[in-house]
Write an enzyme that holds these catalytic residues in place. Structure first.
Site, PDB file in Angstrom:
ATOM      1  N   ILE A  14       0.836  -1.201   0.000  1.00 10.75           N
ATOM      2  CA  ILE A  14       0.000   0.000   0.000  1.00 10.75           C
ATOM      3  C   ILE A  14       0.867   1.245   0.000  1.00 10.75           C
ATOM      4  O   ILE A  14       0.602   2.216  -0.722  1.00 10.75           O
ATOM      5  CB  ILE A  14      -0.949   0.009   1.216  1.00 10.75           C
ATOM      6  CG1 ILE A  14      -1.891  -1.197   1.173  1.00 10.75           C
ATOM      7  CG2 ILE A  14      -1.764   1.302   1.247  1.00 10.75           C
ATOM      8  CD1 ILE A  14      -2.769  -1.342   2.406  1.00 10.75           C
ATOM      9  N   ASP A  33      11.567   2.938   5.612  1.00  6.80           N
ATOM     10  CA  ASP A  33      11.172   1.534   5.528  1.00  6.80           C
ATOM     11  C   ASP A  33      12.387   0.654   5.799  1.00  6.80           C
ATOM     12  O   ASP A  33      13.492   0.956   5.324  1.00  6.80           O
ATOM     13  CB  ASP A  33      10.605   1.227   4.140  1.00  6.80           C
ATOM     14  CG  ASP A  33       9.748  -0.022   4.101  1.00  6.80           C
ATOM     15  OD1 ASP A  33      10.273  -1.112   4.439  1.00  6.80           O
ATOM     16  OD2 ASP A  33       8.567   0.078   3.733  1.00  6.80           O
ATOM     17  N   GLY A  38       8.455  -4.929   2.891  1.00  3.36           N
ATOM     18  CA  GLY A  38       8.423  -4.118   1.681  1.00  3.36           C
ATOM     19  C   GLY A  38       9.619  -4.435   0.800  1.00  3.36           C
ATOM     20  O   GLY A  38      10.466  -5.262   1.142  1.00  3.36           O
ATOM     21  N   LEU A  78       2.333   3.711   8.034  1.00  3.03           N
ATOM     22  CA  LEU A  78       1.893   2.414   7.511  1.00  3.03           C
ATOM     23  C   LEU A  78       2.793   1.275   7.961  1.00  3.03           C
ATOM     24  O   LEU A  78       2.461   0.105   7.746  1.00  3.03           O
ATOM     25  CB  LEU A  78       1.854   2.448   5.979  1.00  3.03           C
ATOM     26  CG  LEU A  78       0.615   3.044   5.305  1.00  3.03           C
ATOM     27  CD1 LEU A  78       0.515   4.543   5.564  1.00  3.03           C
ATOM     28  CD2 LEU A  78       0.633   2.790   3.795  1.00  3.03           C
ATOM     29  N   TYR A 151      -2.182  -9.832  16.685  1.00  2.00           N
ATOM     30  CA  TYR A 151      -2.109  -8.738  15.712  1.00  2.00           C
ATOM     31  C   TYR A 151      -3.217  -7.726  15.975  1.00  2.00           C
ATOM     32  O   TYR A 151      -2.974  -6.516  16.033  1.00  2.00           O
ATOM     33  CB  TYR A 151      -2.215  -9.295  14.291  1.00  2.00           C
ATOM     34  CG  TYR A 151      -2.255  -8.230  13.211  1.00  2.00           C
ATOM     35  CD1 TYR A 151      -1.169  -7.384  13.005  1.00  2.00           C
ATOM     36  CD2 TYR A 151      -3.376  -8.078  12.400  1.00  2.00           C
ATOM     37  CE1 TYR A 151      -1.211  -6.407  12.010  1.00  2.00           C
ATOM     38  CE2 TYR A 151      -3.419  -7.110  11.408  1.00  2.00           C
ATOM     39  CZ  TYR A 151      -2.336  -6.278  11.226  1.00  2.00           C
ATOM     40  OH  TYR A 151      -2.372  -5.310  10.252  1.00  2.00           O
TER      41      TYR A 151
END
Length: 326
Positions: A14, A33, A38, A78, A151
């Site tokens: 995303i 990141d 990713g 994110l 989670y």
């Protein structure tokens, strides 16, 4: 030039689509990141862009996170551990990542008063049996002896913490609960069902449906998710709100497998797999997960509508064009 927008987890599925959208809109973007889930490949289309800066590392590992955030005018947070399989196999990593990274970015954002959008998950609704989930609903999460719920609990704690920072320290915060975002670049490596099905169909392998297949989900195209995130960023009325983002058209997982076979022209079989074989004894799943979208539409004038058949086609085209049929 405007101050940049910071996207943590910007090399993720995303996140990378969001980064591309922000750049198209003329924004300068900083990506933070650690590339654990990713990939630099996700940003290949904007690599070298003059308004893009990529920093590798975890949020909490950034040497001077407060100074970095102070340079920015908005934060999309994110970065998180994602995927049911990762949650089941690495519960410590899931809990620690979600709590530690969110706390770090909230502390930094509060120091500079930088508005922040936190992405949470529909998982926080737990075992609710409502026909659709509204943001004000009570939550029903399973027992702590079942790691599958770790989670949901970690992301729910993120929500509580973010909203506490708004109440106590005046940090402008928006919490977004995402419902099954899908599309090009998503990998099935961590248990995401649609790319897993499409990949198997393209390879002629069985599509493994966990449980009885009667559980239903709603699938939202990543472009619609990004549109909603961008609009919520720009909506002053979204500050302090928890907002669902997703498509509200449900389909059972077995029907999804059959739709994937039809749309890809695959002759792969559909194979039923008990939860205890797929994950672990005592695994619990959410029977259905359909978002109420009235708040999103009221705040932004937008409601995701891209049809599932288009999503399947795009995912299949993406996997055919890459080595990602995993």
């Amino acid at each position: 030039m405007n101050s940049p927008v910071l996207v943590t987890g910007g090399a993720g599925f995303i996140g990378s689509h969001l980064v591309e959208r922000l750049l198209r809109d003329g924004e300068s973007v900083v990506v933070l990141d650690d590339f654990s889930t990713g990939s630099e490949r996700n940003l290949a289309g904007v690599a070298g862009h003059p308004r893009l800066r990529i920093l590798q590392g975890g949020v909490s590992e950034q040497r001077d996170l407060t100074a970095l955030v102070a340079e920015c005018r908005f934060v999309f947070h994110l970065a998180a551990a994602v995927g049911v399989e990762l949650v089941v196999t690495s519960p410590i990593r899931t809990i620690e990542t979600n709590l530690r990274e969110t706390e770090a970015i909230l502390v930094a954002a509060a120091a500079g008063g930088v508005p922040l959008l936190l992405t949470s998950t529909s998982e926080v609704y737990g075992k609710s049996t409502r026909s659709e989930f509204a943001e004000e609903d009570d939550l029903l999460i399973g027992a702590p002896t079942l790691g599958r719920w770790s989670y949901a609990c970690s992301k729910l704690m993120d929500e509580f913490l973010a909203l506490a920072y708004m109440r106590e320290r005046g940090l402008p915060v928006t919490v977004v609960r995402l419902f099954n975002t899908v599309g090009p670049r998503q990998t099935g490596r961590y248990g995401m069902v649609l790319p897993r099905f499409v990949s198997a169909a393209l390879r002629g392998e069985p599509l493994r449906v966990y449980g009885d297949g009667g559980q239903s989900r709603c699938f939202c195209h990543v472009a619609d998710t990004v549109e909603a995130l961008r609009r919520l960023q720009l909506a002053p009325g979204a500050r302090g709100e928890v907002v669902n983002v997703g498509n509200d058209q449900p389909i059972t997982i077995r029907a999804l497998a059959e739709r994937v076979l039809e749309r890809t022209g695959s002759a792969s079989p559909v194979e039923a797999v008990p939860y205890e074989k797929a994950y672990a004894a005592g695994f619990e799943d959410m029977r259905q997960r359909r978002p109420a979208l009235q708040k999103l539409e009221r705040l932004t004038g937008f409601r995701p509508r891209r049809p599932l058949d288009d999503i399947i086609r795009e995912v299949a085209d993406s996997l055919r064009g890459s080595s990602g049929t995993e």
